[in-house]
Design a protein around this motif. Structure first.
Motif, PDB file in Angstrom:
ATOM      1  N   GLU A  43      10.871  -4.448  -2.694  1.00  0.00           N
ATOM      2  CA  GLU A  43      10.635  -4.904  -1.323  1.00  0.00           C
ATOM      3  C   GLU A  43      11.272  -6.274  -1.068  1.00  0.00           C
ATOM      4  O   GLU A  43      11.813  -6.520   0.008  1.00  0.00           O
ATOM      5  N   ALA A  44      11.234  -7.159  -2.053  1.00  0.00           N
ATOM      6  CA  ALA A  44      11.795  -8.504  -1.897  1.00  0.00           C
ATOM      7  C   ALA A  44      13.302  -8.454  -1.673  1.00  0.00           C
ATOM      8  O   ALA A  44      13.864  -9.367  -1.058  1.00  0.00           O
ATOM      9  N   ARG A  45      13.965  -7.409  -2.147  1.00  0.00           N
ATOM     10  CA  ARG A  45      15.417  -7.289  -1.992  1.00  0.00           C
ATOM     11  C   ARG A  45      15.825  -6.644  -0.676  1.00  0.00           C
ATOM     12  O   ARG A  45      17.019  -6.554  -0.378  1.00  0.00           O
ATOM     13  N   GLN A  46      14.861  -6.175   0.115  1.00  0.00           N
ATOM     14  CA  GLN A  46      15.188  -5.496   1.357  1.00  0.00           C
ATOM     15  C   GLN A  46      15.533  -6.502   2.454  1.00  0.00           C
ATOM     16  O   GLN A  46      14.916  -7.553   2.554  1.00  0.00           O
ATOM     17  N   ALA A  47      16.507  -6.144   3.293  1.00  0.00           N
ATOM     18  CA  ALA A  47      16.918  -7.032   4.379  1.00  0.00           C
ATOM     19  C   ALA A  47      15.835  -7.127   5.451  1.00  0.00           C
ATOM     20  O   ALA A  47      15.597  -8.194   6.009  1.00  0.00           O
ATOM     21  N   VAL A  48      15.165  -6.013   5.726  1.00  0.00           N
ATOM     22  CA  VAL A  48      14.104  -5.991   6.738  1.00  0.00           C
ATOM     23  C   VAL A  48      12.789  -6.291   6.045  1.00  0.00           C
ATOM     24  O   VAL A  48      12.404  -5.596   5.103  1.00  0.00           O
ATOM     25  N   LYS A  49      12.110  -7.334   6.491  1.00  0.00           N
ATOM     26  CA  LYS A  49      10.842  -7.740   5.885  1.00  0.00           C
ATOM     27  C   LYS A  49       9.677  -7.151   6.676  1.00  0.00           C
ATOM     28  O   LYS A  49       9.832  -6.676   7.783  1.00  0.00           O
ATOM     29  N   GLY A  50       8.505  -7.211   6.078  1.00  0.00           N
ATOM     30  CA  GLY A  50       7.305  -6.671   6.707  1.00  0.00           C
ATOM     31  C   GLY A  50       6.956  -5.329   6.108  1.00  0.00           C
ATOM     32  O   GLY A  50       7.663  -4.809   5.248  1.00  0.00           O
ATOM     33  N   ARG A  51       5.853  -4.779   6.567  1.00  0.00           N
ATOM     34  CA  ARG A  51       5.411  -3.480   6.062  1.00  0.00           C
ATOM     35  C   ARG A  51       5.192  -2.535   7.230  1.00  0.00           C
ATOM     36  O   ARG A  51       4.100  -2.451   7.791  1.00  0.00           O
ATOM     37  N   SER A  52       6.231  -1.819   7.561  1.00  0.00           N
ATOM     38  CA  SER A  52       6.133  -0.801   8.600  1.00  0.00           C
ATOM     39  C   SER A  52       5.308   0.358   8.066  1.00  0.00           C
ATOM     40  O   SER A  52       5.068   0.473   6.860  1.00  0.00           O
ATOM     41  N   TRP A  53       4.917   1.261   8.964  1.00  0.00           N
ATOM     42  CA  TRP A  53       4.176   2.440   8.507  1.00  0.00           C
ATOM     43  C   TRP A  53       5.056   3.301   7.612  1.00  0.00           C
ATOM     44  O   TRP A  53       4.573   3.923   6.672  1.00  0.00           O
ATOM     45  N   ARG A  54       6.349   3.315   7.874  1.00  0.00           N
ATOM     46  CA  ARG A  54       7.261   4.085   7.019  1.00  0.00           C
ATOM     47  C   ARG A  54       7.261   3.519   5.594  1.00  0.00           C
ATOM     48  O   ARG A  54       7.214   4.274   4.622  1.00  0.00           O
ATOM     49  N   ARG A  55       7.303   2.196   5.482  1.00  0.00           N
ATOM     50  CA  ARG A  55       7.287   1.570   4.156  1.00  0.00           C
ATOM     51  C   ARG A  55       5.933   1.798   3.491  1.00  0.00           C
ATOM     52  O   ARG A  55       5.842   2.007   2.288  1.00  0.00           O
ATOM     53  N   ARG A  56       4.858   1.735   4.268  1.00  0.00           N
ATOM     54  CA  ARG A  56       3.524   1.989   3.713  1.00  0.00           C
ATOM     55  C   ARG A  56       3.412   3.427   3.211  1.00  0.00           C
ATOM     56  O   ARG A  56       2.799   3.688   2.179  1.00  0.00           O
ATOM     57  N   LEU A  57       3.988   4.372   3.953  1.00  0.00           N
ATOM     58  CA  LEU A  57       3.973   5.772   3.508  1.00  0.00           C
ATOM     59  C   LEU A  57       4.784   5.939   2.225  1.00  0.00           C
ATOM     60  O   LEU A  57       4.360   6.660   1.313  1.00  0.00           O
ATOM     61  N   ALA A  58       5.935   5.286   2.131  1.00  0.00           N
ATOM     62  CA  ALA A  58       6.742   5.337   0.904  1.00  0.00           C
ATOM     63  C   ALA A  58       5.950   4.779  -0.268  1.00  0.00           C
ATOM     64  O   ALA A  58       5.967   5.340  -1.373  1.00  0.00           O
ATOM     65  N   HIS A  59       5.224   3.692  -0.030  1.00  0.00           N
ATOM     66  CA  HIS A  59       4.383   3.095  -1.075  1.00  0.00           C
ATOM     67  C   HIS A  59       3.321   4.104  -1.518  1.00  0.00           C
ATOM     68  O   HIS A  59       3.117   4.321  -2.709  1.00  0.00           O
ATOM     69  N   GLY A  60       2.638   4.716  -0.557  1.00  0.00           N
ATOM     70  CA  GLY A  60       1.587   5.690  -0.880  1.00  0.00           C
ATOM     71  C   GLY A  60       2.117   6.887  -1.635  1.00  0.00           C
ATOM     72  O   GLY A  60       1.511   7.339  -2.610  1.00  0.00           O
ATOM     73  N   ILE A  61       3.284   7.402  -1.233  1.00  0.00           N
ATOM     74  CA  ILE A  61       3.886   8.555  -1.914  1.00  0.00           C
ATOM     75  C   ILE A  61       4.258   8.186  -3.348  1.00  0.00           C
ATOM     76  O   ILE A  61       3.990   8.938  -4.285  1.00  0.00           O
ATOM     77  N   GLY A  62       4.877   7.027  -3.517  1.00  0.00           N
ATOM     78  CA  GLY A  62       5.270   6.595  -4.867  1.00  0.00           C
ATOM     79  C   GLY A  62       4.072   6.376  -5.767  1.00  0.00           C
ATOM     80  O   GLY A  62       4.049   6.825  -6.916  1.00  0.00           O
ATOM     81  N   PHE A  63       3.068   5.696  -5.235  1.00  0.00           N
ATOM     82  CA  PHE A  63       1.885   5.404  -6.038  1.00  0.00           C
ATOM     83  C   PHE A  63       1.143   6.684  -6.414  1.00  0.00           C
ATOM     84  O   PHE A  63       0.856   6.940  -7.584  1.00  0.00           O
ATOM     85  N   GLU A  64       0.854   7.513  -5.441  1.00  0.00           N
ATOM     86  CA  GLU A  64       0.092   8.730  -5.698  1.00  0.00           C
ATOM     87  C   GLU A  64       0.905   9.743  -6.501  1.00  0.00           C
ATOM     88  O   GLU A  64       0.354  10.456  -7.343  1.00  0.00           O
ATOM     89  N   GLY A  65       2.219   9.813  -6.265  1.00  0.00           N
ATOM     90  CA  GLY A  65       3.061  10.716  -7.051  1.00  0.00           C
ATOM     91  C   GLY A  65       3.043  10.364  -8.529  1.00  0.00           C
ATOM     92  O   GLY A  65       2.951  11.246  -9.389  1.00  0.00           O
ATOM     93  N   GLY A  66       3.116   9.080  -8.819  1.00  0.00           N
ATOM     94  CA  GLY A  66       3.035   8.641 -10.212  1.00  0.00           C
ATOM     95  C   GLY A  66       1.702   8.978 -10.842  1.00  0.00           C
ATOM     96  O   GLY A  66       1.627   9.377 -12.008  1.00  0.00           O
ATOM     97  N   LEU A  67       0.640   8.831 -10.052  1.00  0.00           N
ATOM     98  CA  LEU A  67      -0.693   9.162 -10.583  1.00  0.00           C
ATOM     99  C   LEU A  67      -0.837  10.643 -10.894  1.00  0.00           C
ATOM    100  O   LEU A  67      -1.460  11.002 -11.891  1.00  0.00           O
ATOM    101  N   VAL A  68      -0.270  11.502 -10.054  1.00  0.00           N
ATOM    102  CA  VAL A  68      -0.350  12.946 -10.312  1.00  0.00           C
ATOM    103  C   VAL A  68       0.261  13.260 -11.673  1.00  0.00           C
ATOM    104  O   VAL A  68      -0.321  13.996 -12.478  1.00  0.00           O
ATOM    105  N   VAL A  69       1.420  12.684 -11.954  1.00  0.00           N
ATOM    106  CA  VAL A  69       2.107  12.933 -13.225  1.00  0.00           C
ATOM    107  C   VAL A  69       1.234  12.508 -14.410  1.00  0.00           C
ATOM    108  O   VAL A  69       1.215  13.176 -15.443  1.00  0.00           O
TER     109      VAL A  69
END
Length: 154
Positions: free
Chosen positions: A67-93
């Motif tokens: 996130e720190a390397r991204q040009a657009v800062k902040g946490r849009s709902w799209r970024r929050r959804l990406a976070h949720g998918i990544g976090f929960e996907g890793g947990l499923v595994v």
């Protein structure tokens, strides 16, 4: 005004609070859904939570570095959804094999059992991180002006 924490303290508070609420919700729900003794369900919830707590620390560290390397800062709902998918996907595994072992069932049956838990946790993860960011402010990685704990939320 958000509560300011150091980056490490912020991740610790976030992870512990997230898991404490999760155990409180999931333990009794698993006992009811699987018609299992409360003690066994709470023990499984604690075990799953321990794995999730470690994953939370690792994943959020990775996510915030990305996130720190991204040009657009902040946490849009799209970024929050990406976070949720990544976090929960890793947990499923990680958690499906653990659940299969604990419940003495197949990986497929454990995956099916985990789907309801994953759906709950996906919504919970997105809502929790939004609420947490509202109380504690965005991490430095998401701020338009790093170092300003009072930057606006996206």
């Amino acid at each position: 005004m958000p509560l300011a924490l150091t980056p490490a303290a912020r991740r610790i508070v976030q992870a512990v609070l997230y898991e404490a609420i999760a155990i409180t919700a999931v333990g009794p729900a698993m006992a009811w859904l699987f018609d299992a003794p409360m003690a066994s369900s709470l023990a499984l919830a604690l075990l799953l939570s321990s794995v999730a707590l470690a994953w939370n620390w690792v994943f959020n560290g990775w996510f915030e570095r990305w996130e720190a390397r991204q040009a657009v800062k902040g946490r849009s709902w799209r970024r929050r959804l990406a976070h949720g998918i990544g976090f929960e996907g890793g947990l499923v595994v990680m958690l499906v094999p653990l659940m299969a072992w604990w419940l003495n069932t197949t990986l497929w049956a454990a995956l099916l059992a985990d789907l309801g838990i994953v759906a709950f946790f996906f919504v919970y993860a997105v809502a929790f991180t939004w609420a947490f960011d509202r109380v504690f402010g965005l991490p430095e990685s998401a701020r338009a002006n790093p170092g300003n704990p009072h930057a606006e939320h996206a």
